[in-house]
Design a protein around this motif. Structure first.
Motif, mmCIF file in Angstrom:
data_model
loop_
_atom_site.group_PDB
_atom_site.id
_atom_site.type_symbol
_atom_site.label_atom_id
_atom_site.label_comp_id
_atom_site.label_asym_id
_atom_site.label_seq_id
_atom_site.Cartn_x
_atom_site.Cartn_y
_atom_site.Cartn_z
ATOM 1 N N GLN A 221 34.623 50.123 40.689
ATOM 2 C CA GLN A 221 33.748 50.296 41.856
ATOM 3 C C GLN A 221 32.645 51.300 41.550
ATOM 4 O O GLN A 221 32.805 52.180 40.739
ATOM 5 N N ARG B 57 32.067 43.043 42.955
ATOM 6 C CA ARG B 57 33.024 44.009 43.501
ATOM 7 C C ARG B 57 34.465 43.546 43.383
ATOM 8 O O ARG B 57 35.393 44.327 43.576
ATOM 9 N N ASP B 58 34.663 42.263 43.100
ATOM 10 C CA ASP B 58 36.011 41.720 42.978
ATOM 11 C C ASP B 58 35.982 40.652 41.896
ATOM 12 O O ASP B 58 34.909 40.177 41.502
#
Length: 241
Positions: A241, A160-161
């Motif tokens: 995302q 996610r990051d």
């Protein structure tokens, strides 16, 4: 400039409502201290809290670990980020084909793959060179993955990051705000049969120790710890995302 800046410098950004999201437990497969907005000032004598010791290998086991090597103002010279096989206890890691691909020829390893039978202990526990080499292979793709990558690894099992952003949150949790020019080294170690964590030697001819191919530098964009390349070249800052 002082390399270790006061955490109080972040308070104005927080009070103005800027959207800083502290590190959460789900971001980090294995962590040496409890993550949070401010660094933990009550760190236990052992740098890893998941085991009674420093998360070294048990007497019938080997482990491969990842560490910050040079964070300032630490009780210990290294700070654990993650280790194999402990991280395999997380379904998001154990069941991810993408993450397993980063283990190279050992992509099908299971926690029991890191343990030795009682009858073989005498031999296995003397084979440092073999398990140094095995950990070097397991960590090779991870150590060569760009820090602005969104690739799922043991650092970011959700993807996610970016890896660098997550590691900067880690560094902030451990050490507070660092000067953006401060180069954080990431190193890879192994432990065999209760031995201390030992740097993986990636080249037996030169004695070169295995480290991430690029250093970690962290800036504070909008009050949040954010990865930036130490040489100033552009970085990916967000993941789809």
């Amino acid at each position: 400039m002082n390399k270790f800046l006061s955490v109080m410098a972040l308070l104005p950004a927080l009070s103005m409502g800027q959207n800083f999201q502290p590190a959460s437990a789900s971001d980090f497969p294995v962590i040496g201290t409890v993550p949070g907005v401010f660094p933990d000032t009550g760190i236990a004598d052992n740098f890893c809290r998941r085991d009674k010791g420093k998360c070294e290998a048990a007497g019938n086991q080997y482990k491969c670990g990842v560490f910050f090597l040079n964070l300032p103002n630490q009780k210990f010279p290294i700070r654990m980020l993650s280790n194999m096989p402990d991280v395999l206890s997380r379904p998001a890691v154990a069941n991810s084909e993408e993450i397993r691909e980063t283990f190279g020829e050992f992509k099908n390893v299971k926690p029991k793959s890191f343990r030795f039978s009682q009858s073989s202990l005498g031999e296995r526990c003397q084979q440092d060179r073999i398990y140094n080499a095995r950990c070097s292979v397991i960590m090779d793709k991870v150590s060569n993955t760009p820090l602005d990558s969104c690739t799922k690894t043991i650092f970011n099992d959700q993807g996610r990051d970016t890896i660098g952003n997550i590691l900067c949150k880690h560094a902030f949790s451990f050490a507070g705000i660092l000067d953006p020019s401060y180069r954080i080294k990431i190193g890879y170690h192994y432990s065999l049969c209760k031995s201390e964590w030992t740097p993986i030697i990636s080249d037996l001819n030169t004695g070169a120790q295995k480290e991430h191919f690029e250093d970690l530098c962290c800036n504070y964009v909008g009050g949040a710890p954010t990865f930036q390349r130490c040489d100033g070249t552009p970085t990916v800052t967000t993941c789809p995302q």
